[in-house]
Design an enzyme around this catalytic site. Sequence first.
Site, PDB file in Angstrom:
ATOM      1  N   ALA A  10     -12.717  -6.952  -1.176  1.00 44.55           N
ATOM      2  CA  ALA A  10     -13.549  -6.379  -0.103  1.00 44.55           C
ATOM      3  C   ALA A  10     -12.671  -5.672   0.929  1.00 44.55           C
ATOM      4  O   ALA A  10     -12.974  -5.661   2.117  1.00 44.55           O
ATOM      5  CB  ALA A  10     -14.383  -7.484   0.546  1.00 44.55           C
ATOM      6  N   PHE A  12     -10.322  -2.007   1.780  1.00 45.50           N
ATOM      7  CA  PHE A  12     -10.762  -0.644   2.118  1.00 45.50           C
ATOM      8  C   PHE A  12     -11.602  -0.015   1.012  1.00 45.50           C
ATOM      9  O   PHE A  12     -12.688   0.516   1.277  1.00 45.50           O
ATOM     10  CB  PHE A  12      -9.548   0.235   2.443  1.00 45.50           C
ATOM     11  CG  PHE A  12      -9.020   0.000   3.823  1.00 45.50           C
ATOM     12  CD1 PHE A  12      -9.650   0.567   4.926  1.00 45.50           C
ATOM     13  CD2 PHE A  12      -7.915  -0.815   4.031  1.00 45.50           C
ATOM     14  CE1 PHE A  12      -9.175   0.339   6.213  1.00 45.50           C
ATOM     15  CE2 PHE A  12      -7.429  -1.043   5.312  1.00 45.50           C
ATOM     16  CZ  PHE A  12      -8.052  -0.471   6.403  1.00 45.50           C
ATOM     17  N   GLY A  14     -13.036  -1.526  -1.701  1.00 43.57           N
ATOM     18  CA  GLY A  14     -14.195  -2.338  -2.074  1.00 43.57           C
ATOM     19  C   GLY A  14     -15.318  -2.249  -1.047  1.00 43.57           C
ATOM     20  O   GLY A  14     -16.490  -2.045  -1.394  1.00 43.57           O
ATOM     21  N   ARG A  88       2.627   3.958  -7.883  1.00 43.18           N
ATOM     22  CA  ARG A  88       1.573   3.036  -8.321  1.00 43.18           C
ATOM     23  C   ARG A  88       2.156   2.010  -9.290  1.00 43.18           C
ATOM     24  O   ARG A  88       1.755   0.856  -9.307  1.00 43.18           O
ATOM     25  CB  ARG A  88       0.444   3.813  -9.003  1.00 43.18           C
ATOM     26  CG  ARG A  88      -0.277   4.787  -8.085  1.00 43.18           C
ATOM     27  CD  ARG A  88      -1.343   5.556  -8.841  1.00 43.18           C
ATOM     28  NE  ARG A  88      -2.053   6.523  -8.011  1.00 43.18           N
ATOM     29  CZ  ARG A  88      -1.671   7.797  -7.854  1.00 43.18           C
ATOM     30  NH1 ARG A  88      -0.583   8.254  -8.446  1.00 43.18           N
ATOM     31  NH2 ARG A  88      -2.391   8.620  -7.109  1.00 43.18           N
ATOM     32  N   VAL A 118     -10.445  -0.449 -10.733  1.00 41.24           N
ATOM     33  CA  VAL A 118      -9.934   0.517  -9.750  1.00 41.24           C
ATOM     34  C   VAL A 118      -8.488   0.181  -9.367  1.00 41.24           C
ATOM     35  O   VAL A 118      -7.693   1.049  -9.037  1.00 41.24           O
ATOM     36  CB  VAL A 118     -10.837   0.545  -8.490  1.00 41.24           C
ATOM     37  CG1 VAL A 118     -10.354   1.593  -7.492  1.00 41.24           C
ATOM     38  CG2 VAL A 118     -12.292   0.815  -8.854  1.00 41.24           C
ATOM     39  N   ARG A 151     -10.213  15.649  -5.984  1.00 40.86           N
ATOM     40  CA  ARG A 151      -9.146  16.210  -5.139  1.00 40.86           C
ATOM     41  C   ARG A 151      -8.853  17.644  -5.545  1.00 40.86           C
ATOM     42  O   ARG A 151      -8.763  18.535  -4.695  1.00 40.86           O
ATOM     43  CB  ARG A 151      -7.879  15.349  -5.279  1.00 40.86           C
ATOM     44  CG  ARG A 151      -8.011  14.039  -4.532  1.00 40.86           C
ATOM     45  CD  ARG A 151      -6.752  13.191  -4.626  1.00 40.86           C
ATOM     46  NE  ARG A 151      -6.896  12.030  -3.766  1.00 40.86           N
ATOM     47  CZ  ARG A 151      -6.378  10.827  -4.010  1.00 40.86           C
ATOM     48  NH1 ARG A 151      -5.667  10.624  -5.112  1.00 40.86           N
ATOM     49  NH2 ARG A 151      -6.557   9.834  -3.174  1.00 40.86           N
ATOM     50  N   HIS A 175      -3.192   7.871 -14.491  1.00 35.42           N
ATOM     51  CA  HIS A 175      -3.351   8.017 -13.037  1.00 35.42           C
ATOM     52  C   HIS A 175      -1.998   7.804 -12.364  1.00 35.42           C
ATOM     53  O   HIS A 175      -1.778   6.828 -11.662  1.00 35.42           O
ATOM     54  CB  HIS A 175      -4.380   6.996 -12.553  1.00 35.42           C
ATOM     55  CG  HIS A 175      -4.726   7.143 -11.099  1.00 35.42           C
ATOM     56  ND1 HIS A 175      -5.109   8.328 -10.542  1.00 35.42           N
ATOM     57  CD2 HIS A 175      -4.752   6.233 -10.092  1.00 35.42           C
ATOM     58  CE1 HIS A 175      -5.352   8.146  -9.254  1.00 35.42           C
ATOM     59  NE2 HIS A 175      -5.139   6.880  -8.954  1.00 35.42           N
TER      60      HIS A 175
HETATM   61  N1  LIG Z   1      -7.852   3.987  -9.235  1.00 41.39           N
HETATM   62  C1  LIG Z   1      -7.819   4.691  -8.128  1.00 41.39           C
HETATM   63  O1  LIG Z   1      -8.108   5.871  -8.126  1.00 41.39           O
HETATM   64  C2  LIG Z   1      -7.447   4.010  -6.840  1.00 41.39           C
HETATM   65  C3  LIG Z   1      -7.599   4.696  -5.619  1.00 41.39           C
HETATM   66  C4  LIG Z   1      -7.301   4.037  -4.436  1.00 41.39           C
HETATM   67  C5  LIG Z   1      -6.846   2.716  -4.461  1.00 41.39           C
HETATM   68  N2  LIG Z   1      -6.674   2.106  -5.663  1.00 41.39           N
HETATM   69  C6  LIG Z   1      -6.193   0.722  -5.745  1.00 41.39           C
HETATM   70  O2  LIG Z   1      -7.250  -0.162  -5.381  1.00 41.39           O
HETATM   71  C7  LIG Z   1      -6.680  -1.395  -4.915  1.00 41.39           C
HETATM   72  C8  LIG Z   1      -7.325  -1.776  -3.592  1.00 41.39           C
HETATM   73  O3  LIG Z   1      -6.979  -0.858  -2.584  1.00 41.39           O
HETATM   74  P1  LIG Z   1      -7.457  -1.115  -1.074  1.00 41.39           P
HETATM   75  O4  LIG Z   1      -7.012   0.055  -0.287  1.00 41.39           O
HETATM   76  O5  LIG Z   1      -8.892  -1.525  -1.053  1.00 41.39           O
HETATM   77  O6  LIG Z   1      -6.538  -2.384  -0.695  1.00 41.39           O
HETATM   78  P2  LIG Z   1      -6.879  -3.508   0.407  1.00 41.39           P
HETATM   79  O7  LIG Z   1      -5.618  -4.251   0.641  1.00 41.39           O
HETATM   80  O8  LIG Z   1      -7.590  -2.913   1.562  1.00 41.39           O
HETATM   81  O9  LIG Z   1      -7.931  -4.455  -0.342  1.00 41.39           O
HETATM   82  C9  LIG Z   1      -7.583  -5.268  -1.423  1.00 41.39           C
HETATM   83  C10 LIG Z   1      -8.377  -6.553  -1.278  1.00 41.39           C
HETATM   84  O10 LIG Z   1      -8.149  -7.359  -2.451  1.00 41.39           O
HETATM   85  C11 LIG Z   1      -8.232  -8.704  -2.010  1.00 41.39           C
HETATM   86  N3  LIG Z   1      -7.663  -9.613  -2.989  1.00 41.39           N
HETATM   87  C12 LIG Z   1      -6.361  -9.862  -3.260  1.00 41.39           C
HETATM   88  N4  LIG Z   1      -6.260 -10.790  -4.220  1.00 41.39           N
HETATM   89  C13 LIG Z   1      -7.519 -11.133  -4.577  1.00 41.39           C
HETATM   90  C14 LIG Z   1      -8.057 -12.042  -5.521  1.00 41.39           C
HETATM   91  N5  LIG Z   1      -7.272 -12.793  -6.312  1.00 41.39           N
HETATM   92  N6  LIG Z   1      -9.392 -12.139  -5.605  1.00 41.39           N
HETATM   93  C15 LIG Z   1     -10.206 -11.392  -4.827  1.00 41.39           C
HETATM   94  N7  LIG Z   1      -9.752 -10.506  -3.912  1.00 41.39           N
HETATM   95  C16 LIG Z   1      -8.418 -10.389  -3.782  1.00 41.39           C
HETATM   96  C17 LIG Z   1      -7.481  -8.702  -0.686  1.00 41.39           C
HETATM   97  O11 LIG Z   1      -7.774  -9.847   0.101  1.00 41.39           O
HETATM   98  C18 LIG Z   1      -7.967  -7.395  -0.065  1.00 41.39           C
HETATM   99  O12 LIG Z   1      -9.094  -7.602   0.772  1.00 41.39           O
HETATM  100  C19 LIG Z   1      -5.163  -1.154  -4.835  1.00 41.39           C
HETATM  101  O13 LIG Z   1      -4.529  -1.662  -5.993  1.00 41.39           O
HETATM  102  C20 LIG Z   1      -5.061   0.355  -4.822  1.00 41.39           C
HETATM  103  O14 LIG Z   1      -3.818   0.824  -5.290  1.00 41.39           O
HETATM  104  C21 LIG Z   1      -6.964   2.724  -6.836  1.00 41.39           C
END
Ligand SMILES: NC(=O)c1ccc[n+]([C@@H]2O[C@H](COP(=O)([O-])OP(=O)(O)OC[C@H]3O[C@@H](n4cnc5c(N)ncnc54)[C@H](O)[C@@H]3O)[C@@H](O)[C@H]2O)c1
Length: 308
Positions: A10, A12, A14, A88, A118, A151, A175
Site C-alpha cells: 500500500a 506509492f 499500490g 532495477r 508490478v 512514456r 523492463h
Molecule cells: N513495473 C513497473 O513499471 C514499476 C513502476 C514503478 C514502481 N515499480 C516497483 O513497484 C514497487 C513498489 O514501489 P512503490 O513506489 O509503491 O514503493 P513503496 O516503498 O512506496 O511501497 C512498497 C510497499 O510495500 C510494502 N511491503 C514491503 N514488504 C511487504 C510484504 N512482505 N508484504 C506486504 N507489503 C510489503 C511496504 O511496507 C510499502 O508500503 C517497487 O519494487 C518499484 O520498483 C514498478
Amino acid sequence: MRNKISIIGAGFVGATAAHWCAVKELGDVVLVDIVDGMPQGKALDLLEAGPIEGYDLHIVGTNNYADTAGSDIIVITAGLPRQPGMTREDLVGVNAKIVRDVIESVMLHSPNAIMILVTNPLDTMLYLAKKVTGWPRERVIGQAGVLDSARMRAFMAMELDVSVENTHAFVMGGHGDEMVPLARYSTVAGIPITQLLPPDRVEAIIDRTRKGGGEIVSLLKKGSAFFAPSAATMQMVEAILKDRKMILPCSVYLEGEYGLNDICFGVPVKLGRSGVEQIIEVDLTDDERSAMERSAALVRSSMAALTI
Ligand SMILES: NC(=O)c1ccc[n+]([C@@H]2O[C@H](COP(=O)([O-])OP(=O)(O)OC[C@H]3O[C@@H](n4cnc5c(N)ncnc54)[C@H](O)[C@@H]3O)[C@@H](O)[C@H]2O)c1
C-alpha cells in the site's frame, strides 16, 4: 456481484492504484501491507472520498491475507523501489524474498485469480511468481510495457505538439534500460514517427523512453514513479475485468515466442477476462531482433540471482 481487486503493498504505487481503481469503479478494493494501520488508514481515506466522487465501493485496508479471499485480480506492488544510482536489477535479492512471501499467502486464498506483478525488477519477479504459483502463464502477468509505451507516447505528443490520443507506441522487451522501443511501429494518427521526425529526434525519444524511470528517480531523489505506473496497471485490470480484448505490451512467460524460452519478457498480448488470451508476434528487422536479445540477456542476468 462486484469484482474484487486486492492490491498488495500500500505504498506509492499500490495506494495510487487503489485510487484509480475507485475512480474508474472497477470493483471492491482490498489494500494489504505489512505495516500495521497504514493500509487501513489509506483505505478509509479513499472510502471517504466516495461521497464526493460518487463511487459506492467496499474499500478495506488490512494486514491479513484472509481478507483477500476470492479476489478476481491480485496486484502485487510490495517491495522496495529503487533510489538514485540504483538499477532495477539491484533490487532482486530483497524483493525476491518479499514477493515470494506475498505470493505464497495470496495464492492460498485466491487460487483462481489473475495476478499482475508490478514489483521490480519486473520480469525477474514475474518469473519467480510464475514458478512459485505454478499457475498457467495466462494468469500471471507483468506490468511494464504499458508504462514504458505511455512514456514514449507522452514524449511523442510533446515533440509533435499533438494530442496524446493520436499517439500509439510500441515498446517491447525487458523492463530495464535495454528495453526495446520500436519506432517503426510507433505512430501518430497511424503514421510511423520515422516518417514524421528526423532520425536524431526519433533517437532522442527512444533514449528518453529507455531512461524514463531513472529520470523520475533522480528528480524525486527518494523512491520512484507511481502515478503513471499505477495508471498503467489499472489499464490492464480494466482490460481484463471488462473483457476488452485490448492489445497491450505486457510481460509474460515465453515458450518459444520471439525465439525466447523460459523467460518473462515484454511482448504485445491480448488481455481479456481470462487474462492473456493471445501473444502477438510481429516481424522484426535484424537490428530489432538484436536489441531484443540484448534486453533478454539483461533479464537473464538478473534472473541468475534468483533461487527458486
Ligand atoms: N513495473 C513497473 O513499471 C514499476 C513502476 C514503478 C514502481 N515499480 C516497483 O513497484 C514497487 C513498489 O514501489 P512503490 O513506489 O509503491 O514503493 P513503496 O516503498 O512506496 O511501497 C512498497 C510497499 O510495500 C510494502 N511491503 C514491503 N514488504 C511487504 C510484504 N512482505 N508484504 C506486504 N507489503 C510489503 C511496504 O511496507 C510499502 O508500503 C517497487 O519494487 C518499484 O520498483 C514498478
